[in-house]
Write a protein that holds these residues in place. Structure first.
Motif, PDB file in Angstrom:
ATOM      1  N   GLU A  79       0.827  -1.205   0.000  1.00 24.30           N
ATOM      2  CA  GLU A  79       0.000   0.000   0.000  1.00 24.30           C
ATOM      3  C   GLU A  79       0.863   1.258   0.000  1.00 24.30           C
ATOM      4  O   GLU A  79       0.563   2.235  -0.698  1.00 24.30           O
ATOM      5  CB  GLU A  79      -0.918  -0.001   1.220  1.00 24.30           C
ATOM      6  CG  GLU A  79      -1.911   1.168   1.233  1.00 24.30           C
ATOM      7  CD  GLU A  79      -2.919   1.065   2.352  1.00 24.30           C
ATOM      8  OE1 GLU A  79      -3.811   1.936   2.411  1.00 24.30           O
ATOM      9  OE2 GLU A  79      -2.836   0.118   3.160  1.00 24.30           O
ATOM     10  N   ARG A  81       3.869   1.505  -1.237  1.00 22.01           N
ATOM     11  CA  ARG A  81       4.439   1.644  -2.591  1.00 22.01           C
ATOM     12  C   ARG A  81       3.418   2.258  -3.544  1.00 22.01           C
ATOM     13  O   ARG A  81       3.760   3.104  -4.378  1.00 22.01           O
ATOM     14  CB  ARG A  81       4.899   0.285  -3.134  1.00 22.01           C
ATOM     15  CG  ARG A  81       5.383   0.371  -4.586  1.00 22.01           C
ATOM     16  CD  ARG A  81       6.250  -0.791  -4.972  1.00 22.01           C
ATOM     17  NE  ARG A  81       5.544  -2.048  -5.073  1.00 22.01           N
ATOM     18  CZ  ARG A  81       4.933  -2.470  -6.183  1.00 22.01           C
ATOM     19  NH1 ARG A  81       4.893  -1.693  -7.259  1.00 22.01           N
ATOM     20  NH2 ARG A  81       4.353  -3.651  -6.219  1.00 22.01           N
ATOM     21  N   GLY A  82       2.160   1.832  -3.429  1.00 16.86           N
ATOM     22  CA  GLY A  82       1.129   2.389  -4.293  1.00 16.86           C
ATOM     23  C   GLY A  82       0.968   3.887  -4.108  1.00 16.86           C
ATOM     24  O   GLY A  82       0.805   4.639  -5.078  1.00 16.86           O
ATOM     25  N   GLU A  85       4.218   5.606  -5.654  1.00 14.34           N
ATOM     26  CA  GLU A  85       4.260   5.567  -7.113  1.00 14.34           C
ATOM     27  C   GLU A  85       3.082   6.332  -7.710  1.00 14.34           C
ATOM     28  O   GLU A  85       3.200   6.884  -8.806  1.00 14.34           O
ATOM     29  CB  GLU A  85       4.274   4.118  -7.598  1.00 14.34           C
ATOM     30  CG  GLU A  85       5.567   3.406  -7.255  1.00 14.34           C
ATOM     31  CD  GLU A  85       5.767   2.120  -8.041  1.00 14.34           C
ATOM     32  OE1 GLU A  85       4.760   1.487  -8.412  1.00 14.34           O
ATOM     33  OE2 GLU A  85       6.926   1.759  -8.286  1.00 14.34           O
ATOM     34  N   GLY A  86       1.971   6.387  -6.999  1.00 15.48           N
ATOM     35  CA  GLY A  86       0.847   7.202  -7.460  1.00 15.48           C
ATOM     36  C   GLY A  86       1.228   8.676  -7.468  1.00 15.48           C
ATOM     37  O   GLY A  86       0.911   9.407  -8.414  1.00 15.48           O
ATOM     38  N   HIS A 137       8.604   1.668 -14.500  1.00 15.18           N
ATOM     39  CA  HIS A 137       8.363   2.334 -13.220  1.00 15.18           C
ATOM     40  C   HIS A 137       9.459   3.362 -12.917  1.00 15.18           C
ATOM     41  O   HIS A 137       9.173   4.444 -12.393  1.00 15.18           O
ATOM     42  CB  HIS A 137       8.296   1.297 -12.102  1.00 15.18           C
ATOM     43  CG  HIS A 137       7.004   0.535 -12.065  1.00 15.18           C
ATOM     44  ND1 HIS A 137       6.083   0.670 -11.054  1.00 15.18           N
ATOM     45  CD2 HIS A 137       6.477  -0.370 -12.922  1.00 15.18           C
ATOM     46  CE1 HIS A 137       5.043  -0.126 -11.285  1.00 15.18           C
ATOM     47  NE2 HIS A 137       5.265  -0.767 -12.421  1.00 15.18           N
ATOM     48  N   ARG A 208      -1.847   3.748  -8.350  1.00 13.09           N
ATOM     49  CA  ARG A 208      -2.136   3.161  -7.038  1.00 13.09           C
ATOM     50  C   ARG A 208      -2.869   1.831  -7.207  1.00 13.09           C
ATOM     51  O   ARG A 208      -2.599   0.860  -6.500  1.00 13.09           O
ATOM     52  CB  ARG A 208      -2.951   4.137  -6.185  1.00 13.09           C
ATOM     53  CG  ARG A 208      -2.157   5.362  -5.751  1.00 13.09           C
ATOM     54  CD  ARG A 208      -2.926   6.253  -4.796  1.00 13.09           C
ATOM     55  NE  ARG A 208      -3.174   5.596  -3.519  1.00 13.09           N
ATOM     56  CZ  ARG A 208      -3.567   6.248  -2.424  1.00 13.09           C
ATOM     57  NH1 ARG A 208      -3.767   7.566  -2.461  1.00 13.09           N
ATOM     58  NH2 ARG A 208      -3.783   5.592  -1.301  1.00 13.09           N
ATOM     59  N   GLU A 209      -3.781   1.784  -8.147  1.00 13.10           N
ATOM     60  CA  GLU A 209      -4.497   0.534  -8.415  1.00 13.10           C
ATOM     61  C   GLU A 209      -3.543  -0.513  -8.988  1.00 13.10           C
ATOM     62  O   GLU A 209      -3.679  -1.704  -8.716  1.00 13.10           O
ATOM     63  CB  GLU A 209      -5.647   0.796  -9.386  1.00 13.10           C
ATOM     64  CG  GLU A 209      -6.408  -0.447  -9.815  1.00 13.10           C
ATOM     65  CD  GLU A 209      -7.035  -1.191  -8.645  1.00 13.10           C
ATOM     66  OE1 GLU A 209      -7.176  -2.421  -8.732  1.00 13.10           O
ATOM     67  OE2 GLU A 209      -7.379  -0.540  -7.632  1.00 13.10           O
ATOM     68  N   HIS A 210      -2.570  -0.057  -9.756  1.00 20.54           N
ATOM     69  CA  HIS A 210      -1.579  -0.950 -10.352  1.00 20.54           C
ATOM     70  C   HIS A 210      -0.827  -1.713  -9.261  1.00 20.54           C
ATOM     71  O   HIS A 210      -0.545  -2.912  -9.407  1.00 20.54           O
ATOM     72  CB  HIS A 210      -0.609  -0.120 -11.192  1.00 20.54           C
ATOM     73  CG  HIS A 210       0.402  -0.918 -11.942  1.00 20.54           C
ATOM     74  ND1 HIS A 210       0.090  -1.970 -12.770  1.00 20.54           N
ATOM     75  CD2 HIS A 210       1.764  -0.808 -11.987  1.00 20.54           C
ATOM     76  CE1 HIS A 210       1.194  -2.472 -13.304  1.00 20.54           C
ATOM     77  NE2 HIS A 210       2.224  -1.792 -12.835  1.00 20.54           N
ATOM     78  N   ALA A 211      -0.508  -1.030  -8.176  1.00 20.33           N
ATOM     79  CA  ALA A 211       0.198  -1.686  -7.071  1.00 20.33           C
ATOM     80  C   ALA A 211      -0.666  -2.763  -6.434  1.00 20.33           C
ATOM     81  O   ALA A 211      -0.153  -3.750  -5.887  1.00 20.33           O
ATOM     82  CB  ALA A 211       0.606  -0.652  -6.019  1.00 20.33           C
ATOM     83  N   ASN A 212      -1.980  -2.602  -6.519  1.00 21.09           N
ATOM     84  CA  ASN A 212      -2.883  -3.575  -5.903  1.00 21.09           C
ATOM     85  C   ASN A 212      -2.798  -4.945  -6.564  1.00 21.09           C
ATOM     86  O   ASN A 212      -3.245  -5.942  -5.980  1.00 21.09           O
ATOM     87  CB  ASN A 212      -4.335  -3.078  -5.963  1.00 21.09           C
ATOM     88  CG  ASN A 212      -4.615  -2.014  -4.928  1.00 21.09           C
ATOM     89  OD1 ASN A 212      -3.967  -1.967  -3.888  1.00 21.09           O
ATOM     90  ND2 ASN A 212      -5.575  -1.150  -5.207  1.00 21.09           N
ATOM     91  N   HIS A 215      -1.321  -7.343  -4.474  1.00 20.83           N
ATOM     92  CA  HIS A 215      -2.056  -7.782  -3.302  1.00 20.83           C
ATOM     93  C   HIS A 215      -2.454  -9.251  -3.418  1.00 20.83           C
ATOM     94  O   HIS A 215      -2.878  -9.855  -2.437  1.00 20.83           O
ATOM     95  CB  HIS A 215      -3.309  -6.931  -3.088  1.00 20.83           C
ATOM     96  CG  HIS A 215      -3.056  -5.727  -2.234  1.00 20.83           C
ATOM     97  ND1 HIS A 215      -2.625  -5.834  -0.939  1.00 20.83           N
ATOM     98  CD2 HIS A 215      -3.163  -4.400  -2.490  1.00 20.83           C
ATOM     99  CE1 HIS A 215      -2.485  -4.624  -0.421  1.00 20.83           C
ATOM    100  NE2 HIS A 215      -2.795  -3.741  -1.345  1.00 20.83           N
TER     101      HIS A 215
END
Length: 241
Positions: A79, A81-82, A85-86, A137, A208-212, A215
């Motif tokens: 989270e 990281r998201g 990076e966001g 990234h 941010r969704e990309h980091a998910n 998950h």
């Protein structure tokens, strides 16, 4: 690192996720190399990388021990990281990409398109995707012109599965893995479009969704906890090719 080296890293991570490597289990170079059918060098590098990621602990003497990691620890680091990076994506959109950055991002997207157009993925493809993903990234972080983001990400990468390099690959479910990585690549297209068009809020939300997507690792550990299985994770294995 060589492609075999990247494959060793990915394989060890997956062995941790699957429970094949248990928390508290001792690991040594020679038996691990023999088990994976590789030389000691990629195993040695993998152990060091996984140690940096917080998955392994180096013993006082020789060898490493698999460290126990919780689902909450993984979710929290991902989270963070998201969020970072966001922020980088939003600031990159506000700053405007340079011509060189635009050209390289387009090249990486085209490379990814070629990788996924055949409709399946294997370990060799994963090594290619790793380098492509890492550079994609990195360019966005550089384009943010905010050195504090890179410094914060560097500190966060010492937590389990927080690094963009921390990829695991399930050889037993290649169809699912293809869908996961292909979807992540489509998100690359979307975030590039948002950044190129100066849509900062959209770029931030997509990143941010990309980091998910990562998950999925946390969910795996959550399911293992619920079923009473042991949770084990190896520390960093260097993933660059």
């Amino acid at each position: 690192m060589s492609k075999p080296g990247q494959q060793v890293i990915s394989r060890l991570r997956q062995m941790i996720l699957s429970g094949e490597l248990a928390s508290g289990q001792r690991l040594a170079e020679i038996p691990t190399a023999e088990q994976l059918g590789v030389s000691r060098t990629p195993v040695r590098i993998a152990f060091r990388t996984l140690e940096q990621e917080g998955l392994l602990t180096k013993l006082t003497g020789r060898g490493y021990i698999v460290r126990q990691v919780t689902q909450a620890e993984i979710s929290g680091s991902i989270e963070v990281r998201g969020v970072l990076e966001g922020l980088a994506a939003r600031q990159a959109a506000e700053n405007t990409l340079s011509a060189e950055q635009t050209d390289e991002l387009l090249r990486l997207l085209k490379q990814g398109d070629s990788l996924f157009e055949k409709g399946h993925i294997n370990e060799q493809d994963l090594a290619i995707y790793h380098d492509m993903n890492q550079r994609f990234h990195q360019i966005i972080i550089e384009a943010s012109l905010n050195s504090a983001i890179a410094e914060a990400l560097s500190r966060n990468e010492h937590l389990p599965f927080a690094s963009v390099n921390a990829l695991a690959f399930d050889q037993n479910n290649l169809a699912k893995e293809y869908r996961r990585f292909n979807f992540a690549h489509m998100q690359h297209h979307a975030v590039f479009d948002a950044i190129q068009n100066g849509q900062g809020s959209r770029a931030e939300a997509i990143m941010r969704e990309h980091a998910n997507a990562t998950h999925g690792y946390a969910k795996t550990f959550s399911q293992m906890e619920e079923s009473g299985e042991k949770i084990h994770i190896l520390n960093n294995v260097s993933a660059s090719t």
